[in-house]
Design a protein around this motif. Structure first.
Motif, PDB file in Angstrom:
ATOM      1  N   ASP A   1       2.170   0.253   3.770  1.00  0.00           N
ATOM      2  CA  ASP A   1       1.887  -1.045   4.366  1.00  0.00           C
ATOM      3  C   ASP A   1       2.315  -2.122   3.379  1.00  0.00           C
TER       4      ASP A   1
ATOM      5  N   MET B   1      -6.830   6.791 -12.144  1.00  0.00           N
ATOM      6  CA  MET B   1      -6.307   7.261 -10.856  1.00  0.00           C
ATOM      7  C   MET B   1      -7.267   6.870  -9.742  1.00  0.00           C
ATOM      8  N   SER B   2      -6.716   6.385  -8.689  1.00  0.00           N
ATOM      9  CA  SER B   2      -7.581   5.931  -7.616  1.00  0.00           C
ATOM     10  C   SER B   2      -7.893   7.084  -6.692  1.00  0.00           C
ATOM     11  N   THR B   3      -9.006   7.705  -6.934  1.00  0.00           N
ATOM     12  CA  THR B   3      -9.396   8.810  -6.073  1.00  0.00           C
ATOM     13  C   THR B   3     -10.417   8.345  -5.042  1.00  0.00           C
TER      14      THR B   3
ATOM     15  N   LEU C   1       9.400  13.808  -9.868  1.00  0.00           N
ATOM     16  CA  LEU C   1      10.623  13.096  -9.501  1.00  0.00           C
ATOM     17  C   LEU C   1      11.652  14.082  -9.036  1.00  0.00           C
TER      18      LEU C   1
ATOM     19  N   ALA D   1     -12.022   4.969  -2.819  1.00  0.00           N
ATOM     20  CA  ALA D   1     -11.470   4.163  -1.737  1.00  0.00           C
ATOM     21  C   ALA D   1     -10.918   5.008  -0.604  1.00  0.00           C
TER      22      ALA D   1
ATOM     23  N   ALA E   1      -9.507   6.253   2.911  1.00  0.00           N
ATOM     24  CA  ALA E   1      -8.565   5.525   3.751  1.00  0.00           C
ATOM     25  C   ALA E   1      -9.258   4.911   4.970  1.00  0.00           C
TER      26      ALA E   1
ATOM     27  N   TRP F   1      -9.204   1.135   5.659  1.00  0.00           N
ATOM     28  CA  TRP F   1      -7.888   0.500   5.707  1.00  0.00           C
ATOM     29  C   TRP F   1      -7.332   0.539   7.120  1.00  0.00           C
ATOM     30  N   ARG F   2      -6.903  -0.625   7.609  1.00  0.00           N
ATOM     31  CA  ARG F   2      -6.252  -0.700   8.913  1.00  0.00           C
ATOM     32  C   ARG F   2      -4.844  -1.198   8.697  1.00  0.00           C
ATOM     33  N   PRO F   3      -3.860  -0.508   9.287  1.00  0.00           N
ATOM     34  CA  PRO F   3      -2.492  -0.986   9.111  1.00  0.00           C
ATOM     35  C   PRO F   3      -2.351  -2.422   9.603  1.00  0.00           C
ATOM     36  N   SER F   4      -1.561  -3.211   8.872  1.00  0.00           N
ATOM     37  CA  SER F   4      -1.354  -4.600   9.240  1.00  0.00           C
ATOM     38  C   SER F   4      -0.436  -4.687  10.461  1.00  0.00           C
TER      39      SER F   4
ATOM     40  N   VAL G   1      -4.581   7.317  -2.499  1.00  0.00           N
ATOM     41  CA  VAL G   1      -4.067   5.950  -2.527  1.00  0.00           C
ATOM     42  C   VAL G   1      -3.538   5.654  -3.926  1.00  0.00           C
TER      43      VAL G   1
ATOM     44  N   ARG H   1       0.854  -1.174   0.000  1.00  0.00           N
ATOM     45  CA  ARG H   1       0.000   0.000   0.000  1.00  0.00           C
ATOM     46  C   ARG H   1       0.894   1.230   0.000  1.00  0.00           C
TER      47      ARG H   1
ATOM     48  N   GLY I   1      -6.016   1.807 -11.002  1.00  0.00           N
ATOM     49  CA  GLY I   1      -6.368   2.294  -9.673  1.00  0.00           C
ATOM     50  C   GLY I   1      -5.496   1.719  -8.572  1.00  0.00           C
TER      51      GLY I   1
ATOM     52  N   ARG J   1       6.629  -2.216  12.038  1.00  0.00           N
ATOM     53  CA  ARG J   1       7.596  -1.340  11.364  1.00  0.00           C
ATOM     54  C   ARG J   1       7.552   0.057  11.929  1.00  0.00           C
TER      55      ARG J   1
ATOM     56  N   PRO K   1      12.454  -1.370   8.210  1.00  0.00           N
ATOM     57  CA  PRO K   1      13.205  -0.120   8.410  1.00  0.00           C
ATOM     58  C   PRO K   1      14.653  -0.354   8.820  1.00  0.00           C
TER      59      PRO K   1
ATOM     60  N   ARG L   1      -2.150  14.643  -0.220  1.00  0.00           N
ATOM     61  CA  ARG L   1      -2.688  15.585  -1.196  1.00  0.00           C
ATOM     62  C   ARG L   1      -2.203  16.954  -0.775  1.00  0.00           C
ATOM     63  N   HIS L   2      -1.706  17.731  -1.732  1.00  0.00           N
ATOM     64  CA  HIS L   2      -1.194  19.022  -1.283  1.00  0.00           C
ATOM     65  C   HIS L   2      -2.243  20.115  -1.335  1.00  0.00           C
TER      66      HIS L   2
ATOM     67  N   ARG M   1       9.294   2.451  -8.117  1.00  0.00           N
ATOM     68  CA  ARG M   1      10.056   3.267  -7.163  1.00  0.00           C
ATOM     69  C   ARG M   1      10.014   2.663  -5.766  1.00  0.00           C
TER      70      ARG M   1
ATOM     71  N   ARG N   1       2.342  -6.169  10.582  1.00  0.00           N
ATOM     72  CA  ARG N   1       3.712  -5.934  10.139  1.00  0.00           C
ATOM     73  C   ARG N   1       4.003  -4.430  10.067  1.00  0.00           C
ATOM     74  N   GLU N   2       3.027  -3.692   9.528  1.00  0.00           N
ATOM     75  CA  GLU N   2       3.206  -2.251   9.406  1.00  0.00           C
ATOM     76  C   GLU N   2       3.314  -1.618  10.786  1.00  0.00           C
TER      77      GLU N   2
ATOM     78  N   ALA O   1       5.782  18.600  -6.395  1.00  0.00           N
ATOM     79  CA  ALA O   1       4.781  17.719  -5.804  1.00  0.00           C
ATOM     80  C   ALA O   1       4.489  16.551  -6.717  1.00  0.00           C
TER      81      ALA O   1
ATOM     82  N   GLY P   1      -0.867   7.065 -14.279  1.00  0.00           N
ATOM     83  CA  GLY P   1      -1.486   7.251 -12.974  1.00  0.00           C
ATOM     84  C   GLY P   1      -2.023   5.969 -12.381  1.00  0.00           C
TER      85      GLY P   1
END
Lengths: 252, 288
Positions: free
Chosen positions: A64, B1-3, B288, B5, B7, B10-13, A24, A11, A220, B19, A77, A16-17, A54, B15-16, B285, A46
């Motif tokens: 995640d 583009m995934s706008t 690269l 969904a 957040a 979503w729950r951090p796993s 996501v 994940r 997506g 980390r 880490p 967003r700026h 990357r 492992r996350e 923003a 996109g």
């Protein structure tokens, strides 16, 4: 045999700026790459192809999920990203050669400074590779004097000079005009034939069909469909894949 | 583009979460190391200072609270003169410096003589020590005896600073202008923009952004160089400090004056850092 690279439930979000919340970009994405595989990532702009590459090179922190390379979790880490990147080569869309260094110096910088090769050994190896890809006459020139196709070939050689176990190619022909695309793809094709493991984002469907051992269609931030080139590009099951292919392959 | 969904689902796993714990442990470790290193460095420097044989005398002559308090009002008055001079000189320097830089880039045939003058100006002015320029202007200009020329020392000292710094700033602007990639000029020309419009809307805005740090460098330097006017008898912070110090045989006012100059330059430096970061974030923003 364990896969060379294994991605599970990856994940990635960006801030967003202009508004609160996060965008996501990669959503619960999983991918497995074995030694010798050539994985082509396709999808519209996109869809997350570049971001995925990357993230694999640890150039972006992930939100995640787990990335394993050679059986070791590199998204930990405690792992030093530089140690990981020693064995992974990356080539960018805009070549990103160092303009102040000659072609040869571009190719010998990492072998000398990171991999500890002697200057003579690094030079010999770089000359070898440059010659193999038809760049011997440009060895001492600076990158800006070369055409886009030549620059991108130099960028490929620069990545190859460190003997990477995995090569990540991020739309390396997207900035080239059609005439020059061929000369770059020829190199990739010969690398594929030689068994180099590669993950590449590409818009060249014909090329993907030809060299890929595995094609993933991203949309997506998810892999919507994956399989052999014949499956994904020939007889796609998902409506979104079909729609995408209709747009990029007008003749089909 | 995934706008879509959001957040929210979503729950951090596990492992996350592990980390994140590792990352915050690493962060804490860095903070501890940084703090320890800072304490050690400052401790060693402080000890070297306090334990040096002359320390009691230095403290008495440079760090006397009584004298600091006594000299404060006149230093504040003097410092106000430094501030005024700086505030007047800075905008003039920016305008003159940019004008000189643009003149050097000018292509119009009419401007060729001015272009030569601009080169000569920067070469000559940069070669002369700023203090010497202050002397030349403050004593030389009124001595010409021309009708209607001001004789105020403040006026001529400010002029000297403007002349001196505009030459440096012009070179800073010029390097910024030259660093803008030729492809930018080509695309502006392709849009049929005139040379002046290209400069005004395409080149200079990019150039200015790039040269903010060196410009700031020059302005910090200018803020301090306003103290040069003490040498021609203007009652600025340095002159006030010297005046008090010579009369009372105590150098604490110098330290006080130094603190005033620091207090003026540091916030400006931080402000410029923040501005530069914000610009960089906006332009890069997602890129690269």
């Amino acid at each position: 045999m364990a896969p060379l690279l294994e991605v599970r439930n990856l994940r990635k979000t960006y801030a967003r700026h202009d508004e609160p919340g996060r965008r996501v970009v990669l959503d619960d994405l999983s991918l497995s790459v074995s030694s010798g595989d050539v994985v082509c990532l396709i999808g519209s702009s996109g869809s997350g192809k570049s971001t995925l590459l990357r993230c694999l090179d640890l150039l972006e922190p992930i939100d995640d999920g787990v990335i394993e390379f050679r059986g070791r979790e590199i998204s930990d880490p405690a792992v030093d990203p530089r140690v990981v990147r020693r064995d992974i080569g990356m080539v960018f869309q805009a070549y990103n050669l160092f303009p102040h260094l000659s072609v040869l110096d571009n190719c010998t910088l990492a072998p000398r400074k990171v991999h500890g090769l002697s200057p003579a050994a690094a030079r010999e190896k770089a000359r070898d590779l440059l010659a193999r890809f038809g760049l011997d006459e440009h060895v001492d020139k600076h990158p800006d004097r070369l055409s886009g196709g030549q620059q991108q070939r130099v960028a490929l050689v620069r990545a190859l000079c460190t003997d990477p176990a995995l090569l990540l190619l991020d739309e390396i022909t997207a900035a080239l005009d059609p005439e020059l695309v061929g000369e770059v793809l020829d190199i990739v094709r010969s690398l594929a034939d030689a068994g180099t493991t590669m993950v590449l984002a590409t818009h060249e469907m014909g090329f993907a069909r030809e060299v890929a051992s595995h094609v993933c269609f991203l949309d997506g931030g998810r892999i919507v469909e994956e399989g052999t080139p014949a499956q994904v590009l020939g007889t796609p099951e998902q409506a979104r894949t079909r729609e995408f292919l209709r747009r990029v392959l007008p003749q089909a | 583009m995934s706008t879509g969904a959001p957040a929210a689902d979503w729950r951090p796993s596990e492992r996350e979460l592990a980390r994140r714990r590792t990352r915050s442990r690493q962060r804490r470790h860095r903070v501890v190391v940084a703090s320890a290193a800072t304490v050690v460095v400052i401790g060693v420097l402080g000890a070297a200072l306090v334990l040096s044989p002359g320390w009691p005398r230095v403290r008495a002559t440079f760090l006397d609270l009584h004298h600091a308090r006594e000299s404060l009002p006149s230093i504040v008055d003097g410092f106000w003169l430094n501030v005024r001079m700086f505030l007047i000189a800075e905008p003039l320097i920016l305008v003159l410096g940019l004008a000189l830089a643009l003149l050097r880039q000018a292509q119009s045939a009419w401007l060729v003589p001015l272009r030569g003058l601009a080169v000569l100006y920067t070469d000559v002015v940069r070669g002369i020590p700023t203090l010497l320029l202050v002397f030349l202007f403050v004593f030389g200009m009124p001595a010409l005896g021309l009708e209607g020329i001001p004789t105020s020392i403040f006026f001529w000292a400010t002029v000297a600073l403007v002349v001196s710094y505009s030459a440096y700033v012009a070179e800073v602007f010029r390097s910024g202008i030259e660093s803008v990639h030729p492809s930018q000029l080509a695309s502006a020309e392709a849009l049929a923009l005139s040379r002046a419009q290209t400069m005004r809307h395409v080149v200079v805005p990019q150039a200015v952004r790039r040269v903010v740090p060196p410009l700031l460098n020059d302005f910090v330097s200018l803020q301090k160089d306003t103290a040069l006017v003490a040498s021609v008898g203007l009652f600025d912070a340095l002159f006030a400090a010297a005046d008090y110090g010579n009369f009372n045989f105590n150098f604490t006012p110098y330290v006080v004056a130094a603190l005033f100059f620091i207090a003026m330059t540091v916030p400006l430096a931080r402000l410029c850092d923040v501005l530069a970061r914000r610009l960089a974030r906006r332009e890069r923003a997602g890129g690269l």
